[in-house]
Write an enzyme that holds these catalytic residues in place. Sequence first.
Site, PDB file in Angstrom:
ATOM      1  N   GLU A  46      41.081  46.440  37.036  1.00 26.27           N
ATOM      2  CA  GLU A  46      41.945  46.224  38.112  1.00 26.27           C
ATOM      3  C   GLU A  46      43.332  45.702  37.089  1.00 26.27           C
ATOM      4  OE1 GLU A  46      42.485  42.913  41.948  1.00 26.27           O
ATOM      5  OE2 GLU A  46      40.683  42.905  40.588  1.00 26.27           O
ATOM      6  N   GLU A 194      37.924  44.063  50.556  1.00 25.60           N
ATOM      7  CA  GLU A 194      37.759  42.618  50.610  1.00 25.60           C
ATOM      8  C   GLU A 194      38.747  42.271  51.907  1.00 25.60           C
ATOM      9  OE1 GLU A 194      37.835  39.724  47.799  1.00 25.60           O
ATOM     10  OE2 GLU A 194      36.243  40.554  46.607  1.00 25.60           O
ATOM     11  N   GLU A 318      31.520  45.252  43.339  1.00 25.29           N
ATOM     12  CA  GLU A 318      32.058  44.168  42.551  1.00 25.29           C
ATOM     13  C   GLU A 318      30.845  42.776  42.471  1.00 25.29           C
ATOM     14  OE1 GLU A 318      35.805  41.990  43.348  1.00 25.29           O
ATOM     15  OE2 GLU A 318      36.566  43.939  44.043  1.00 25.29           O
TER      16      GLU A 318
END
Length: 515
Positions: A46, A194, A318
């Site tokens: 990321e 998310e 994740e």
Amino acid sequence: MKKQLLALVATLAVGASALAADPKLVINPDQPGPVIHRNIYGQFAEHLGTGIYEGMWVGPESKIPNVRGWRKDVVSALKDLKVPLVRWPGGCFADEYHWRDGIGPRNKRPIKINTNWGGVPETNAVGTHEFFDLVEQLGAEAYVNGNLGTGSAQEMSEWLEYMTGEGKSTLTDLRRKNGRDKPFRVHYFAVGNESWGCGGNMRPEYYVDLYRQAVTFLKTPEKNRPLFIASGGHDARTDWTEVLAKGLKGVPFDAISHHGYTLPTGKWEKKGSAVGFPEAEWISTLAHTQRVDEWVRKNTAILDQHDPARKVGFYFDEWGSWYDPEPGSNPGFLVQRNTLRDALLAALHFHVFHAHAERVKMSNVAQMVNVLQAMILTSKDQLVLTPTYHAFKLYTPFQDATSLPVRIDDNPVYKVGAVEMPGLSATAARGKDGKLYVGLVNANANQPAELTVQVGSTSPKAARGQLLTAAAMDAQNELGKAPQVLPQAYEAQAAGGRLTLKLPAKSVLVVAIEG
């Protein structure tokens, strides 16, 4: 009375003997299960701290040896892990990322503020072309996370056309102008990340409608069609899985993502230290994998109700340890030390995912370099491989291996205070090379263990592999210092018709069983 006392003593003796029985590892090689998909060992990169910039990307003009900007030493180390998949550009960053900012001449790309992670400038030096250069250097598959939060169906649709289009269009011509004639191969594409939190604070019902709308317009050539991933829940939540499984029927829908991190204290405001921790936080961290197993079980059971053919995957994309940030670092960079505890935590996650390999066909550790439970730590031109890296390396034979039923009889209980867990954990599989592999973890921080091995109705002759352990619970590999956690060769031979595996306290062992 005397006879009764003698009988009681005899009963207690039998009970004590049973409690003290040596553990036995029992493998059933004639009952193969699902294949352990290589993408269970997937990675996550990321735009966060020095996870990409400095840690991996130094630019073509850097004095640090690189290939088109990507550090040679980092790429080489990741190739040794056989990294199967990389997820990019986030994470929370994905829902604020606009792909057009990351194409064209790097010196003309807009500079923005990374509002999620540290409030630092985002130069957009790493964009679509750079990412695909990385995965192609690694020989890995590409997992692209689309922007649903601040983006749109149109933006995602145009990005996919830019990446995968074959004919002549304004977008494919733009890609060619930017140096790439052949389409990029997009293996996975996620619609948001998310969405229950940083991706938009949505309700699952609202997300379903947005997903259905967006995925309708996500078109690619058939031979370059990615698997489409819906943003699911996290931790113990099952409501997202329930709503998505019901609401996404009839549209392209290949998998649900799910997230879950391990905090020693279980509290976000004070998670616990990465080093110098007590044994109570050692066991609370490792025992957390039992909760991960429960989360997977409950969510996949819901999928089984709505998708009995098991076409929809459950991607734990994740996961990893999350500690208090390293003192003196930018809290938004999520810098933390990596110790032997993290190696055992990784191995225990592998065992959970192997046990659910029929649904769990991908997981992504957070993250590859310098962030959270990283594989690699860098500083300027220095690099060190973490204990987690070595755990991943030990388990490479399990990529695309066929799982086998395994159990541990008379498994000792490891307990510290009110927290307890099985002292030993095991996984077994038949590798692509035909060998029988076993992964073992001794979670007990103080006590070694011995297991006899039974394969079917026979006792094998030998075991060879590698062992990972260290003297201290928080042993680590630091930049510029001799590493404290390194794999060591391991071998065991049968004696008296029995093969016994000896595991030191706090250790990970992966062996090939022979005979």
